[in-house]
Scaffold this active site. Structure first.
Site, PDB file in Angstrom:
ATOM      1  N   ASN A  27      37.119  23.823  36.227  1.00  0.00           N
ATOM      2  CA  ASN A  27      36.739  24.866  36.717  1.00  0.00           C
ATOM      3  C   ASN A  27      36.890  24.694  38.256  1.00  0.00           C
ATOM      4  OD1 ASN A  27      35.101  27.390  37.369  1.00  0.00           O
ATOM      5  ND2 ASN A  27      33.638  26.195  37.608  1.00  0.00           N
ATOM      6  N   GLY A  36      41.332  37.271  41.657  1.00  0.00           N
ATOM      7  CA  GLY A  36      42.593  36.712  41.127  1.00  0.00           C
ATOM      8  C   GLY A  36      43.396  35.966  42.285  1.00  0.00           C
ATOM      9  N   SER A  37      43.024  35.738  43.305  1.00  0.00           N
ATOM     10  CA  SER A  37      43.764  35.322  44.481  1.00  0.00           C
ATOM     11  C   SER A  37      44.085  33.622  43.985  1.00  0.00           C
ATOM     12  CB  SER A  37      43.298  35.241  45.764  1.00  0.00           C
ATOM     13  OG  SER A  37      42.265  34.359  45.978  1.00  0.00           O
ATOM     14  N   ASN A  38      43.147  33.115  43.528  1.00  0.00           N
ATOM     15  CA  ASN A  38      43.579  31.703  43.153  1.00  0.00           C
ATOM     16  C   ASN A  38      44.637  31.683  41.791  1.00  0.00           C
ATOM     17  OD1 ASN A  38      42.015  29.329  44.142  1.00  0.00           O
ATOM     18  ND2 ASN A  38      40.473  30.999  44.066  1.00  0.00           N
ATOM     19  N   HIS A  98      34.978  25.492  41.873  1.00  0.00           N
ATOM     20  CA  HIS A  98      33.242  25.945  42.378  1.00  0.00           C
ATOM     21  C   HIS A  98      33.521  26.073  43.833  1.00  0.00           C
ATOM     22  CE1 HIS A  98      29.368  26.883  42.006  1.00  0.00           C
ATOM     23  NE2 HIS A  98      29.138  26.285  43.217  1.00  0.00           N
TER      24      HIS A  98
HETATM   25  C1  GAR Z   1      36.533  31.705  43.878  1.00  0.00           C
HETATM   26  O1  GAR Z   1      36.226  31.422  45.314  1.00  0.00           O
HETATM   27  C2  GAR Z   1      36.073  30.639  43.053  1.00  0.00           C
HETATM   28  O2  GAR Z   1      35.924  29.225  43.617  1.00  0.00           O
HETATM   29  C3  GAR Z   1      34.697  31.360  42.756  1.00  0.00           C
HETATM   30  O3  GAR Z   1      35.077  32.879  42.559  1.00  0.00           O
HETATM   31  C4  GAR Z   1      36.225  32.882  43.617  1.00  0.00           C
HETATM   32  C5  GAR Z   1      37.375  33.721  42.765  1.00  0.00           C
HETATM   33  O4  GAR Z   1      38.197  34.037  43.813  1.00  0.00           O
HETATM   34  N1  GAR Z   1      34.071  30.733  41.321  1.00  0.00           N
HETATM   35  C6  GAR Z   1      33.175  30.649  41.144  1.00  0.00           C
HETATM   36  O5  GAR Z   1      32.199  30.939  41.952  1.00  0.00           O
HETATM   37  C7  GAR Z   1      32.813  30.031  39.804  1.00  0.00           C
HETATM   38  N2  GAR Z   1      31.434  29.682  39.805  1.00  0.00           N
HETATM   39  P1  GAR Z   1      39.693  34.741  43.428  1.00  0.00           P
HETATM   40  O6  GAR Z   1      39.393  35.628  42.458  1.00  0.00           O
HETATM   41  O7  GAR Z   1      40.161  35.513  44.469  1.00  0.00           O
HETATM   42  O8  GAR Z   1      40.435  33.559  43.069  1.00  0.00           O
END
Ligand code: GAR
Length: 191
Positions: free
Chosen positions: A105, A16-18, A107
């Site tokens: 989304n 969940g850093s994003n 990616h």
């Molecule tokens: C992110 O890099 C995002 O782009 C990817 O998961 C990661 C989650 O990081 N999403 C996918 O691969 C979707 N197909 P986070 O939990 O630190 O935000």
């Protein structure tokens, strides 16, 4: 006339850093707020972050997602935009139909490369490393019923020639995501 503050609902599966970046970004703005974070994993670190950030959460399993309970809960949050921020399950068609052009989304690659079933999170970076690519990047796109195939909204690339591991690539991609994702969301919400 003042514009209404828009409601953003996030879906996230892991760290969940994003999600945290997006919540913090909009806490400083008058355009929108993150009103809820939905997760398919009760152990996900994103839930700890949500608690610290005072954002309500909903946890669900695959049956609840696919059979309508999640949609019912989602409606209560009155989302103007639904953002998949590291959500790793396929998003169900009945929710996509309910919110046309209102689901986006991110990616962690330059689609159409490294998209589709099985291509998520570290799997993407491992494939990029294996192919000895000189650059990778991020794609922000609308969600339709096929994995990673909705209309592109934004792409940004980064040079990865010095990277020797998938984690180093992931780190570079995360920097891009944190820098651009909240601002792209804001543009969409204001348009
Ligand atoms: C992110 O890099 C995002 O782009 C990817 O998961 C990661 C989650 O990081 N999403 C996918 O691969 C979707 N197909 P986070 O939990 O630190 O935000």
């Amino acid at each position: 006339m003042l514009n209404r503050i828009k409601n953003i609902v996030l879906f996230a599966s892991g760290s969940g850093s994003n999600a945290e970046q997006i919540v913090s970004y909009f806490n400083q703005k008058n355009s929108a707020r993150v009103v809820g974070i939905f997760s398919n994993s009760s152990n996900a670190k994103v839930l700890e972050r949500a608690k610290r950030l005072n954002v309500p959460t909903e946890v669900f399993d695959r049956i609840e997602l696919n059979e309508g309970n999640v949609l019912e809960k989602l409606k209560l949050y009155k989302p103007d935009l639904i953002v998949l921020a590291g959500f790793l399950w396929k998003f169900p068609e009945h929710i996509i139909k309910e919110y046309p052009n209102k689901i986006i989304n991110i990616h962690p690659a330059l689609l159409p490369n490294y998209g589709g079933k099985g291509m998520y999170g570290m799997h993407v970076h491992q494939a990029v490393l294996k192919n000895k690519d000189k650059e990778t990047g991020i794609t922000i796109h609308y969600v339709n019923e096929n994995y990673d195939e909705g209309e592109f909204i934004f792409q940004k690339s980064v040079n990865i020639e010095g990277c020797n591991t998938a984690s180093e690539i992931a780190e570079k991609v995360h920097v891009l995501e944190h820098k651009y994702f909240p601002a792209v969301i804001e543009q969409i919400i204001k348009s």
